[in-house]
Design a protein around this motif. Sequence first.
Motif, mmCIF file in Angstrom:
data_model
loop_
_atom_site.group_PDB
_atom_site.id
_atom_site.type_symbol
_atom_site.label_atom_id
_atom_site.label_comp_id
_atom_site.label_asym_id
_atom_site.label_seq_id
_atom_site.Cartn_x
_atom_site.Cartn_y
_atom_site.Cartn_z
ATOM 1 N N LEU A 90 0.916 -1.154 -0.095
ATOM 2 C CA LEU A 90 0.025 0.034 0.001
ATOM 3 C C LEU A 90 0.792 1.484 0.029
ATOM 4 C CD1 LEU A 90 -3.069 0.863 0.132
ATOM 5 C CD2 LEU A 90 -2.542 1.021 2.687
ATOM 6 N N LEU A 91 1.829 1.261 0.909
ATOM 7 C CA LEU A 91 2.924 2.560 0.888
ATOM 8 C C LEU A 91 3.734 2.446 -0.314
ATOM 9 C CD1 LEU A 91 3.966 2.271 4.544
ATOM 10 C CD2 LEU A 91 2.427 3.897 3.452
ATOM 11 N N SER A 92 3.773 1.529 -1.255
ATOM 12 C CA SER A 92 4.585 1.378 -2.571
ATOM 13 C C SER A 92 3.665 1.644 -3.928
ATOM 14 C CB SER A 92 5.137 0.241 -2.424
ATOM 15 O OG SER A 92 6.179 -0.295 -1.471
ATOM 16 N N LEU A 93 2.342 1.910 -3.494
ATOM 17 C CA LEU A 93 1.522 2.294 -4.779
ATOM 18 C C LEU A 93 2.242 3.517 -5.648
ATOM 19 C CD1 LEU A 93 -2.010 1.442 -3.501
ATOM 20 C CD2 LEU A 93 -0.493 0.087 -5.200
ATOM 21 N N PRO A 94 2.708 4.522 -4.959
ATOM 22 C CA PRO A 94 3.010 5.572 -5.548
ATOM 23 C C PRO A 94 4.172 5.511 -6.442
ATOM 24 C CG PRO A 94 2.557 6.539 -3.546
ATOM 25 C CD PRO A 94 2.426 4.668 -3.422
ATOM 26 N N ALA A 95 5.121 4.430 -6.243
ATOM 27 C CA ALA A 95 5.999 3.991 -7.075
ATOM 28 C C ALA A 95 5.898 3.222 -8.267
ATOM 29 C CB ALA A 95 7.070 3.155 -6.005
ATOM 30 N N ILE A 96 4.640 2.906 -8.486
ATOM 31 C CA ILE A 96 4.203 2.025 -9.572
ATOM 32 C C ILE A 96 4.670 2.568 -11.041
ATOM 33 C CG2 ILE A 96 2.247 0.746 -10.763
ATOM 34 C CD1 ILE A 96 1.578 -0.327 -7.891
ATOM 35 N N PRO A 97 3.861 3.713 -11.120
ATOM 36 C CA PRO A 97 4.325 4.263 -12.283
ATOM 37 C C PRO A 97 5.786 4.540 -12.770
ATOM 38 C CG PRO A 97 2.629 5.562 -11.193
ATOM 39 C CD PRO A 97 3.212 4.539 -10.368
ATOM 40 N N ASN A 98 6.640 4.846 -11.775
ATOM 41 C CA ASN A 98 8.008 4.877 -11.969
ATOM 42 C C ASN A 98 8.623 3.473 -12.355
ATOM 43 O OD1 ASN A 98 8.049 7.525 -11.593
ATOM 44 N ND2 ASN A 98 8.864 7.282 -9.316
ATOM 45 N N VAL A 99 8.194 2.501 -11.806
ATOM 46 C CA VAL A 99 8.575 1.136 -11.967
ATOM 47 C C VAL A 99 8.087 0.709 -13.288
ATOM 48 C CG1 VAL A 99 8.442 -1.355 -11.463
ATOM 49 C CG2 VAL A 99 8.483 0.353 -9.517
ATOM 50 N N ILE A 100 7.012 1.060 -13.837
ATOM 51 C CA ILE A 100 6.279 0.660 -15.364
ATOM 52 C C ILE A 100 7.365 1.432 -16.252
ATOM 53 C CG2 ILE A 100 4.717 0.652 -16.707
ATOM 54 C CD1 ILE A 100 2.711 0.122 -14.344
ATOM 55 N N ARG A 101 7.688 2.592 -15.984
ATOM 56 C CA ARG A 101 8.280 3.391 -16.872
ATOM 57 C C ARG A 101 9.776 2.943 -16.894
ATOM 58 N NH1 ARG A 101 8.016 8.103 -14.305
ATOM 59 N NH2 ARG A 101 6.061 8.316 -14.852
ATOM 60 N N ALA A 102 10.469 2.348 -15.778
ATOM 61 C CA ALA A 102 11.764 2.028 -15.721
ATOM 62 C C ALA A 102 11.625 0.521 -16.477
ATOM 63 C CB ALA A 102 12.515 1.548 -14.357
ATOM 64 N N LEU A 103 10.697 -0.206 -16.451
ATOM 65 C CA LEU A 103 10.905 -1.539 -17.104
ATOM 66 C C LEU A 103 10.415 -1.574 -18.649
ATOM 67 C CD1 LEU A 103 8.766 -3.729 -14.445
ATOM 68 C CD2 LEU A 103 11.136 -3.748 -14.953
ATOM 69 N N SER A 104 9.790 -0.181 -19.091
ATOM 70 C CA SER A 104 9.433 -0.096 -20.516
ATOM 71 C C SER A 104 10.333 0.250 -20.941
ATOM 72 C CB SER A 104 7.927 0.519 -20.490
ATOM 73 O OG SER A 104 8.308 1.863 -20.110
ATOM 74 N N GLY A 105 11.504 0.935 -20.305
ATOM 75 C CA GLY A 105 12.728 1.593 -21.139
ATOM 76 C C GLY A 105 12.394 2.851 -21.446
ATOM 77 N N GLY A 106 11.384 3.595 -20.924
ATOM 78 C CA GLY A 106 11.090 4.788 -21.435
ATOM 79 C C GLY A 106 11.344 5.827 -20.208
#
Length: 106
Positions: A90-106
């Motif tokens: 729950l505390l890590s939810l704000p980090a999800i967009p940055n994780v997705i951005r890092a995994l997509s290479g963008g």
Amino acid sequence: MEKNALVPVMAVAIVNGIFSPWVLMVFLLYPVWYPGWLPPYSQIVYMMSALILSTLTIMAAGVPAALYERWAARPSGTVVAGIWLAGTVLLSLPAIPNVIRALSGG
């Protein structure tokens, strides 16, 4: 609680520490917490900022688990670990967009 139950909590907290948008705030406040005798290299300051944020995530997520463990008649280690993991996620939810951005290479 088993020691192995803490591994996923720590893994999620580490990801949160690295990718959370709050790491920038901790990074910018480095004059408050960073020792003056260390050279202020940005890589070291960022690494320590992520470590501070990861530690704070584990500590804050552990509060509900500790309250359950304190107030329950017969606390289950599995339930404690689940509460702790849920709090960390729950505390890590704000980090999800940055994780997705890092995994997509963008």
